[in-house]
Design a protein around this motif. Structure first.
Motif, short mmCIF file in Angstrom:
data_model
loop_
_atom_site.label_atom_id
_atom_site.label_comp_id
_atom_site.label_asym_id
_atom_site.label_seq_id
_atom_site.Cartn_x
_atom_site.Cartn_y
_atom_site.Cartn_z
N ASP A 8 0.81 -1.22 0.00
CA ASP A 8 0.00 0.00 0.00
C ASP A 8 0.85 1.27 0.00
O ASP A 8 0.43 2.30 0.54
N SER A 9 2.02 1.20 -0.61
CA SER A 9 2.85 2.39 -0.78
C SER A 9 3.85 2.12 -1.89
O SER A 9 4.15 0.96 -2.22
N ASP A 10 4.40 3.18 -2.46
CA ASP A 10 5.41 3.03 -3.50
C ASP A 10 6.64 2.31 -2.95
O ASP A 10 7.26 1.50 -3.64
N LYS A 11 6.99 2.62 -1.71
CA LYS A 11 8.17 1.99 -1.11
C LYS A 11 7.98 0.49 -0.96
O LYS A 11 8.90 -0.30 -1.26
N LYS A 12 6.80 0.08 -0.50
CA LYS A 12 6.56 -1.36 -0.34
C LYS A 12 6.61 -2.07 -1.69
O LYS A 12 7.11 -3.19 -1.79
N SER A 14 8.35 -1.05 -4.34
CA SER A 14 9.76 -1.05 -4.73
C SER A 14 10.53 -2.13 -3.99
O SER A 14 11.36 -2.85 -4.59
N ASP A 60 -2.74 -2.29 -3.38
CA ASP A 60 -3.82 -1.32 -3.36
C ASP A 60 -3.49 -0.16 -4.30
O ASP A 60 -2.64 0.68 -3.97
N LYS A 63 -3.38 3.46 -3.09
CA LYS A 63 -2.28 3.91 -2.24
C LYS A 63 -0.94 3.94 -2.99
O LYS A 63 0.00 4.61 -2.57
N VAL A 64 -0.86 3.19 -4.09
CA VAL A 64 0.37 3.17 -4.91
C VAL A 64 0.18 4.15 -6.06
O VAL A 64 -0.87 4.17 -6.70
N SER A 65 1.20 4.94 -6.34
CA SER A 65 1.09 5.96 -7.39
C SER A 65 1.03 5.32 -8.77
O SER A 65 1.52 4.20 -8.97
#
Length: 295
Positions: A8-12, A14, A60, A63-65
């Motif tokens: 649920d994030s770009d970092k996750k 990546s 998600d 939440k991801v760009s």
């Protein structure tokens, strides 16, 4: 029950892609869940479910760009096994300018072998696994609102079930098509499976009876369709809640010329948008009349 991780994030995302490289994973199983004019206007990607052969993930897209999602889905070095990717590829292409890359669509070898059914039947045929989701619950999940958060666990389990057997099916189907000498035919089709067959067609041309309509009917249908969708987009509701498809066709064939005649067709439109819809439809008729006169 499937145990999964949430991205649920770009970092996750990546970090996940990096972990796959470190683990030597170059193939994943993937499927989408989306909203298709059922609860709000338009088509929207709501969930990406993934199985890497060992672990399950739900991504998600709220939440991801889009750039991060695009990098992931367009990665030509990462093979994505899917089943019947046509609608999914169209969804992300039209809505997010994403072109799916390196797709292995197991429906292609299945069709080459004469199978025309759904994924559930294919799993039962080749793996002997029967669908454990009751028919009622399955239909409920198919009609569910994937836009809502948080998602319920039964929704997630249902979604992950669509990727659980794709690796096994791919292995079986590859062996069968090689045995029958169909590998080259399948490879040729697979090379373009996620690409559009041609320019994306506007919605009014997708009516089953479009090809049987005359020029006037097609022109009225186009303008009425655009007017209907303008209202639906404005209020962010499914277009059919403003005016059903069959009503658009009836209006195109028996063109109303006054507010009262238009009102007869608008049986489903909420009272709050009725006056506005009639106004748009009258303007649409004028635009159609002008277009027909100019030809």
């Amino acid at each position: 029950m499937y145990t999964y991780s949430t991205i649920d994030s770009d970092k996750k995302l990546s970090d996940l892609l990096q972990s796959w490289k470190q683990r030597g994973i170059t193939t994943i199983a993937m499927d989408f869940e989306g909203e298709f004019n059922l609860h709000i206007y338009g088509e929207h990607l709501c969930l990406v479910q993934v199985f890497d052969g060992e672990l399950y993930y739900i991504l998600d897209p709220f939440k991801v760009s889009v750039p991060a999602l695009k990098q992931f889905l367009e990665d030509s070095d990462l093979e994505k096994i899917m089943f019947d990717c046509a609608s999914d590829s169209a969804l992300v292409r039209k809505g997010y300018d994403i072109s799916l890359a390196n797709i292995y669509d197991i429906r292609v070898p299945a069709l080459a072998l004469g199978y025309t059914g759904n994924l559930t039947g294919l799993v039962a045929m080749h793996l002997g696994v029967q669908d454990e989701v009751p028919v009622g619950n399955k239909k409920k999940n198919q009609m569910t609102n994937w836009l809502k958060r948080p998602l319920k666990d039964d929704q997630i389990q249902y979604a992950l079930g669509d990727v659980a057997y794709l690796f096994s099916l791919k292995k079986i189907l590859i062996a069968l098509i090689e045995e029958k000498g169909l590998a080259e035919q399948v490879a040729t089709t697979m090379a373009t499976i996620a690409k559009p067959k041609g320019p994306d067609k506007p919605g009014w041309t997708k009516f089953d009876s479009w090809k049987y309509m005359n020029k006037e009917e097609k022109t009225y249908l186009k303008h009425f369709f655009i007017a209907r969708d303008t209202i639906a987009r404005k209020y962010n509701v499914p277009a059919v809640r403003i005016l059903e498809k069959h009503r658009l066709l009836e209006m195109a064939k028996n063109t109303p010329s006054s507010a009262s005649e238009i009102h007869v067709y608008c049986t489903k439109c909420p009272e709050g948008q009725m006056e506005e819809l009639i106004k748009y439809m009258l303007e649409a008729k004028k635009s159609a009349d002008s277009e027909l006169k100019s030809v």
